[in-house]
Scaffold this motif. Structure first.
Motif, PDB file in Angstrom:
ATOM      1  N   PRO A 122       0.812  -1.218   0.000  1.00 56.39           N
ATOM      2  CA  PRO A 122       0.000   0.000   0.000  1.00 56.39           C
ATOM      3  C   PRO A 122       0.844   1.267   0.000  1.00 56.39           C
ATOM      4  CG  PRO A 122      -0.065  -1.100   2.144  1.00 56.39           C
ATOM      5  CD  PRO A 122       0.610  -2.036   1.194  1.00 56.39           C
ATOM      6  N   THR A 123       1.997   1.244   0.609  1.00 52.77           N
ATOM      7  CA  THR A 123       2.837   2.436   0.686  1.00 52.77           C
ATOM      8  C   THR A 123       4.290   2.055   0.508  1.00 52.77           C
ATOM      9  OG1 THR A 123       3.041   2.228   3.099  1.00 52.77           O
ATOM     10  CG2 THR A 123       1.256   3.623   2.260  1.00 52.77           C
ATOM     11  N   GLU A 124       5.096   3.036   0.119  1.00 55.73           N
ATOM     12  CA  GLU A 124       6.540   2.838   0.053  1.00 55.73           C
ATOM     13  C   GLU A 124       7.102   2.747   1.467  1.00 55.73           C
ATOM     14  OE1 GLU A 124       8.811   2.539  -2.524  1.00 55.73           O
ATOM     15  OE2 GLU A 124       7.007   2.181  -3.712  1.00 55.73           O
ATOM     16  N   ALA A 125       8.207   2.026   1.605  1.00 59.76           N
ATOM     17  CA  ALA A 125       8.833   1.902   2.913  1.00 59.76           C
ATOM     18  C   ALA A 125       9.342   3.260   3.366  1.00 59.76           C
ATOM     19  CB  ALA A 125       9.997   0.909   2.842  1.00 59.76           C
ATOM     20  N   ALA A 126       9.372   3.445   4.672  1.00 59.69           N
ATOM     21  CA  ALA A 126       9.892   4.685   5.230  1.00 59.69           C
ATOM     22  C   ALA A 126      11.377   4.806   4.960  1.00 59.69           C
ATOM     23  CB  ALA A 126       9.620   4.722   6.732  1.00 59.69           C
ATOM     24  N   ALA A 127      11.900   6.017   5.052  1.00 58.81           N
ATOM     25  CA  ALA A 127      13.320   6.249   4.792  1.00 58.81           C
ATOM     26  C   ALA A 127      14.193   5.578   5.832  1.00 58.81           C
ATOM     27  CB  ALA A 127      13.613   7.742   4.752  1.00 58.81           C
ATOM     28  N   ARG A 128      13.644   5.285   6.997  1.00 59.97           N
ATOM     29  CA  ARG A 128      14.404   4.591   8.031  1.00 59.97           C
ATOM     30  C   ARG A 128      13.458   3.667   8.784  1.00 59.97           C
ATOM     31  NH1 ARG A 128      13.831   9.755   9.473  1.00 59.97           N
ATOM     32  NH2 ARG A 128      15.871  10.279   8.646  1.00 59.97           N
ATOM     33  N   GLY A 129      14.027   2.582   9.316  1.00 52.74           N
ATOM     34  CA  GLY A 129      13.196   1.637  10.042  1.00 52.74           C
ATOM     35  C   GLY A 129      13.910   0.330  10.259  1.00 52.74           C
ATOM     36  N   GLU A 130      13.128  -0.741  10.499  1.00 51.94           N
ATOM     37  CA  GLU A 130      13.680  -2.053  10.761  1.00 51.94           C
ATOM     38  C   GLU A 130      13.628  -2.912   9.496  1.00 51.94           C
ATOM     39  OE1 GLU A 130      11.846  -3.935  14.061  1.00 51.94           O
ATOM     40  OE2 GLU A 130      12.587  -2.473  15.522  1.00 51.94           O
ATOM     41  N   ILE A 131      14.644  -3.730   9.331  1.00 52.01           N
ATOM     42  CA  ILE A 131      14.724  -4.646   8.188  1.00 52.01           C
ATOM     43  C   ILE A 131      13.727  -5.783   8.374  1.00 52.01           C
ATOM     44  CG2 ILE A 131      16.211  -6.335   7.053  1.00 52.01           C
ATOM     45  CD1 ILE A 131      18.575  -4.494   7.783  1.00 52.01           C
ATOM     46  N   ALA A 132      13.013  -6.129   7.317  1.00 46.70           N
ATOM     47  CA  ALA A 132      12.052  -7.225   7.379  1.00 46.70           C
ATOM     48  C   ALA A 132      12.686  -8.572   7.068  1.00 46.70           C
ATOM     49  CB  ALA A 132      10.897  -6.965   6.408  1.00 46.70           C
ATOM     50  N   ASP A 133      13.680  -8.574   6.174  1.00 50.86           N
ATOM     51  CA  ASP A 133      14.332  -9.824   5.763  1.00 50.86           C
ATOM     52  C   ASP A 133      15.587  -9.445   4.995  1.00 50.86           C
ATOM     53  OD1 ASP A 133      14.846 -12.488   5.383  1.00 50.86           O
ATOM     54  OD2 ASP A 133      13.252 -12.844   3.934  1.00 50.86           O
ATOM     55  N   GLY A 134      16.385 -10.448   4.652  1.00 49.09           N
ATOM     56  CA  GLY A 134      17.569 -10.143   3.872  1.00 49.09           C
ATOM     57  C   GLY A 134      18.494 -11.335   3.760  1.00 49.09           C
ATOM     58  N   ALA A 135      19.469 -11.211   2.876  1.00 46.59           N
ATOM     59  CA  ALA A 135      20.448 -12.278   2.653  1.00 46.59           C
ATOM     60  C   ALA A 135      21.818 -11.663   2.420  1.00 46.59           C
ATOM     61  CB  ALA A 135      20.041 -13.141   1.456  1.00 46.59           C
ATOM     62  N   LEU A 136      22.841 -12.383   2.855  1.00 50.27           N
ATOM     63  CA  LEU A 136      24.234 -11.978   2.648  1.00 50.27           C
ATOM     64  C   LEU A 136      24.944 -13.093   1.908  1.00 50.27           C
ATOM     65  CD1 LEU A 136      26.692 -10.283   5.077  1.00 50.27           C
ATOM     66  CD2 LEU A 136      27.319 -12.482   4.105  1.00 50.27           C
ATOM     67  N   GLY A 137      25.551 -12.772   0.783  1.00 48.41           N
ATOM     68  CA  GLY A 137      26.331 -13.738   0.029  1.00 48.41           C
ATOM     69  C   GLY A 137      27.813 -13.471   0.208  1.00 48.41           C
ATOM     70  N   TRP A 138      28.565 -14.499   0.611  1.00 49.89           N
ATOM     71  CA  TRP A 138      30.002 -14.325   0.862  1.00 49.89           C
ATOM     72  C   TRP A 138      30.677 -15.683   0.791  1.00 49.89           C
ATOM     73  CZ3 TRP A 138      32.871 -14.122   6.056  1.00 49.89           C
ATOM     74  CH2 TRP A 138      34.158 -13.608   5.889  1.00 49.89           C
ATOM     75  N   GLY A 139      31.811 -15.750   0.120  1.00 45.56           N
ATOM     76  CA  GLY A 139      32.543 -17.005  -0.001  1.00 45.56           C
ATOM     77  C   GLY A 139      33.696 -17.139   0.964  1.00 45.56           C
ATOM     78  N   VAL A 140      33.871 -16.183   1.899  1.00 42.44           N
ATOM     79  CA  VAL A 140      35.019 -16.093   2.815  1.00 42.44           C
ATOM     80  C   VAL A 140      36.270 -15.822   1.978  1.00 42.44           C
ATOM     81  CG1 VAL A 140      36.352 -17.166   4.669  1.00 42.44           C
ATOM     82  CG2 VAL A 140      33.898 -17.585   4.500  1.00 42.44           C
ATOM     83  N   LYS A 141      36.888 -16.855   1.427  1.00 48.15           N
ATOM     84  CA  LYS A 141      37.981 -16.684   0.464  1.00 48.15           C
ATOM     85  C   LYS A 141      38.078 -17.954  -0.360  1.00 48.15           C
ATOM     86  CE  LYS A 141      42.764 -15.109  -0.054  1.00 48.15           C
ATOM     87  NZ  LYS A 141      42.413 -14.063  -1.034  1.00 48.15           N
ATOM     88  N   GLU A 142      38.072 -17.796  -1.659  1.00 47.31           N
ATOM     89  CA  GLU A 142      38.029 -18.949  -2.556  1.00 47.31           C
ATOM     90  C   GLU A 142      39.196 -19.896  -2.315  1.00 47.31           C
ATOM     91  OE1 GLU A 142      37.547 -19.851  -7.328  1.00 47.31           O
ATOM     92  OE2 GLU A 142      38.658 -18.090  -6.665  1.00 47.31           O
ATOM     93  N   SER A 143      40.400 -19.335  -2.151  1.00 44.77           N
ATOM     94  CA  SER A 143      41.563 -20.192  -1.978  1.00 44.77           C
ATOM     95  C   SER A 143      41.490 -20.962  -0.658  1.00 44.77           C
ATOM     96  CB  SER A 143      42.848 -19.367  -2.041  1.00 44.77           C
ATOM     97  OG  SER A 143      42.862 -18.377  -1.038  1.00 44.77           O
ATOM     98  N   PHE A 144      40.863 -20.382   0.363  1.00 47.22           N
ATOM     99  CA  PHE A 144      40.716 -21.085   1.641  1.00 47.22           C
ATOM    100  C   PHE A 144      39.751 -22.255   1.493  1.00 47.22           C
ATOM    101  CE2 PHE A 144      38.820 -21.511   5.950  1.00 47.22           C
ATOM    102  CZ  PHE A 144      39.974 -21.897   6.623  1.00 47.22           C
ATOM    103  N   ARG A 145      38.633 -22.033   0.790  1.00 47.09           N
ATOM    104  CA  ARG A 145      37.707 -23.143   0.550  1.00 47.09           C
ATOM    105  C   ARG A 145      38.405 -24.267  -0.200  1.00 47.09           C
ATOM    106  NH1 ARG A 145      34.566 -19.007  -1.775  1.00 47.09           N
ATOM    107  NH2 ARG A 145      34.402 -20.180  -3.732  1.00 47.09           N
TER     108      ARG A 145
END
Length: 524
Positions: free
Chosen positions: A258-281
C-alpha cells in the motif's frame, strides 16, 4: 613489436593454425601468396592470448600470496585465467605459420614464502607449437640467487583450427621457474588465441566478398563465398518482452504494497552472500587438509564448493543517512587435517553481521576455533562502490562490496592470511517491508558439505560438523578442476606448509604453527 622467428615443426600443426587465421586476418591475402614460397610475411595485429598457466598453481599463489597483472595483462575474476593483449606479429604464407607477441606483465608473489615470479613478453608460435615468455624468479629471502631467462619455453601447444581451448603441456623450464619440478610434462590450462575484432555499428549487406581467399587445408575457396560470411542479423531484438525496457509503473509485487517503505526503520528480511575466500575453501577440501566445508542453521552453499548465503536478516536501515546494520542466520564450518579422530582445523563462523555507513563498514562474526569461541570478531573492513543505499521496490541491494581482512580476522584464521588480504566480495540484499521480494539467486546452493574425501556426514549441533577427508582422496575441486591426491603438482613451499601443519595437528593449533620453508628448492 619485433618478433623473433623460431624453429618450424610439422606442417599439419601450422596448417591448422593458418586455417583459423584464414577466416579472419588472412581474408585479404591472395591465393597466389599462399602457394608462393617467396611471398612476403603478412602483418598481424589486435590478437589476445588467454591462458591460466595451471589451475593448481593459481590456487597455490592465491592461497599464500597474490597475482598482479599490468601493462595490458588482466586476470579473470575468482583467481581466473590471464589475458595478454595487443598481440602483433606475422603470418608466413610460405609455411603457413603465425608468430605473435603480446603486451602485459604478470607478477606472482608471496611474502610468506619469499618468492616473486615475473612474466613478460609472452609469445605464441604456431609453427613451434609453444608458449614462451621472459621470466624472472626472485627469492626475496636472499637464500638463492635471482633466476632470469629470455624466451623461456613454458608449454607446448596442441594447435587446433579454431585456436580456442588448445591443450597445453608444461615444460621442465616451467617447473624450474615456477618452483615445482613436478610441473614438467604436466597438463597446463587450455590456451586460446583470438583476434579482437572491433564491434560493427551497423550491418553491411552489399559489401563484396573476398574471392580466392587462401584455404590452407588445400582446397580453393570459391569466388563470392569468403569464409565466415553470413546473412546479417538485426542489431536489436525484434521481441517485445516487457522486461527489455525500463518500467515506469509499479511492478506486481510493488503494487501489492500500500505504501513505500519509510526512509528509516527495521529490516524485514535479507540475505548476505560471501565465499570467505576462494583459496581457503579450496585448501580445506584439497589434498593437503583433506577436509570438508559444511553449512548449517539455514545457510546454504553454492554447488562446486562455491560461496555461502546467510539468510533471515534483522536490523535497521536509514537510506537518507546511508546507514545499514544487518545480522544474518546460519553458520559455516571448515574442518580438515584429521588425525586419530581429531582435527587440526575446525573453524566455525556464525552470526554474521554487516554494517555500512557512507559506503564503508565492518563484517563481524562469532568465531569458534578448535572449541574456543569468540563473539563479535571483526573479520573484515567493508567498502562499497557507492555510499548510496537507495531502495528499489522496497529492497536495498549492495553487490560486490570489497572485504579486507582485519588484524582480528587474521588471528581468527590463525594468521593463515596476513591482515590486509583481500577476501571474497560481499553481496547484501535486505527487504524493508514484509511483502518486498528479495532478488533470486545467491541461495541456490544446498545445505550440506563440500568435502575432498570420502567421509560421511556425522555429528550434530550448531557447528554442523562433518567428518570428511579421512578416506581415499581423489582431489578437491577448485574452480572446476582438481588437484592430485599426492599434491605433487604444488610448488615446494605448499608441501612444506603441509608438513608443518601435520606437526601442528598434535598440538591442536594447525594454523598457529607456521613452520613454512622459504621457496628455495622446487618440489621433487
Amino acid at each position: 613489436m619485433p618478433v623473433r622467428r623460431r624453429r618450424s615443426t610439422a606442417l599439419a600443426a601450422a596448417v591448422a593454425t593458418a586455417a583459423a587465421l584464414g577466416a579472419t586476418a588472412l581474408a585479404t591475402v591472395g591465393a597466389s601468396a599462399a602457394s608462393s614460397a617467396s611471398a612476403a610475411e603478412v602483418p598481424l595485429k589486435d590478437y589476445e592470448l588467454t591462458w591460466g598457466i595451471k589451475q593448481s598453481y593459481r590456487s597455490y599463489v592465491g592461497m599464500f600470496g597474490s597475482f598482479t597483472a599490468s601493462d595490458g595483462a588482466t586476470q579473470a575474476a575468482g583467481n581466473g585465467a590471464f589475458t595478454f593483449t595487443d598481440g602483433t606479429g606475422t603470418y608466413d604464407p610460405a609455411d603457413n605459420t603465425a608468430d605473435l607477441a603480446f603486451q602485459g606483465t604478470l607478477v606472482s608473489a608471496s611474502a610468506a614464502h619469499h618468492f616473486e615470479v615475473t612474466l613478460t613478453d609472452v609469445r605464441f608460435d604456431s609453427g613451434a607449437g609453444e608458449i614462451t615468455a621472459d621470466v624472472t624468479t626472485v627469492d626475496t629471502s636472499g637464500a638463492t640467487p635471482t633466476k632470469e631467462g629470455d624466451d623461456v619455453p613454458l608449454a607446448t601447444v596442441a594447435v587446433t583450427r579454431e585456436m580456442t581451448d588448445m591443450a597445453t603441456t608444461l615444460t621442465a623450464e616451467a617447473g624450474e621457474y615456477l618452483g615445482s619440478a613436478g610441473y614438467a610434462g604436466a597438463a597446463g590450462d587450455p590456451l586460446t588465441v583470438v583476434q579482437k575484432t572491433p564491434p560493427t555499428t551497423e550491418p553491411t549487406t552489399d559489401a563484396p566478398t573476398q574471392p580466392g581467399s587462401p584455404d590452407p587445408t588445400g582446397t580453393e575457396t570459391t569466388p563470392g563465398t569468403a569464409p565466415g560470411t553470413q546473412d546479417p542479423s538485426p542489431t536489436a531484438s525484434t521481441g517485445t518482452s516487457p522486461s527489455a525496457s525500463p518500467s515506469t509503473s509499479p511492478s506486481t509485487s510493488a503494487s501489492s504494497s500500500p505504501t513505500e517503505a519509510a526512509a528509516r526503520g527495521e529490516i524485514a528480511d535479507g540475505a548476505l552472500g560471501w565465499g570467505v575466500k576462494e583459496s581457503f575453501r579450496a585448501y580445506v577440501v584439497g589434498p593437503i587438509a583433506k577436509g570438508a566445508v559444511t553449512v548449517s542453521g539455514g545457510a546454504t552453499q553454492a554447488a562446486g564448493n562455491g560461496a555461502f548465503t546467510f539468510k533471515d536478516a534483522t536490523g535497521t536501515y536509514d537510506t537518507d543517512a546511508g546507514k545499514l546494520t544487518a545480522s544474518f542466520q546460519g553458520a559455516v564450518n571448515f574442518k580438515g587435517h584429521a588425525s586419530g579422530g581429531t582435527y587440526g582445523l575446525d573453524l566455525t563462523l556464525s552470526s554474521l553481521k554487516a554494517t555500512l555507513d557512507g559506503g564503508t563498514g565492518k563484517l563481524t562474526a562469532d568465531v569458534n576455533s578448535l572449541g574456543e569461541q569468540t563473539k563479535g570478531v571483526v573479520l573484515a573492513d567493508l567498502k562499497a562502490k557507492s555510499a548510496d543505499l537507495g531502495a528499489a521496490e522496497n529492497v536495498i541491494t549492495v553487490d560486490d562490496v570489497a572485504a579486507t581482512l582485519t588484524d582480528a580476522g587474521a588471528k581468527a584464521f590463525g594468521d593463515f592470511y596476513p591482515a590486509g588480504t583481500a577476501l571474497d566480495a560481499v553481496d547484501l540484499s535486505v527487504a524493508l517491508t514484509e511483502d518486498a521480494q528479495l532478488p533470486d539467486g545467491g541461495g541456490t546452493g544446498t545445505t550440506g558439505s563440500a568435502g575432498g574425501g570420502t567421509g560421511t556426514t556425522g555429528g550434530s549441533g550448531g557447528t554442523g560438523s562433518t567428518v570428511g577427508g579421512t578416506g581415499t582422496t581423489t582431489g578437491g575441486t577448485i574452480g572446476g578442476g582438481s588437484l592430485a591426491s599426492t599434491g605433487s603438482d604444488l610448488p615446494g613451499p605448499a608441501l612444506g606448509a603441509a608438513a608443518g601443519v601435520a606437526v601442528a595437528i598434535g598440538a591442536g593449533a594447525v594454523f598457529a604453527a607456521r613452520r613454512r620453508r622459504p621457496q628455495a628448492q622446487p618440489a621433487e
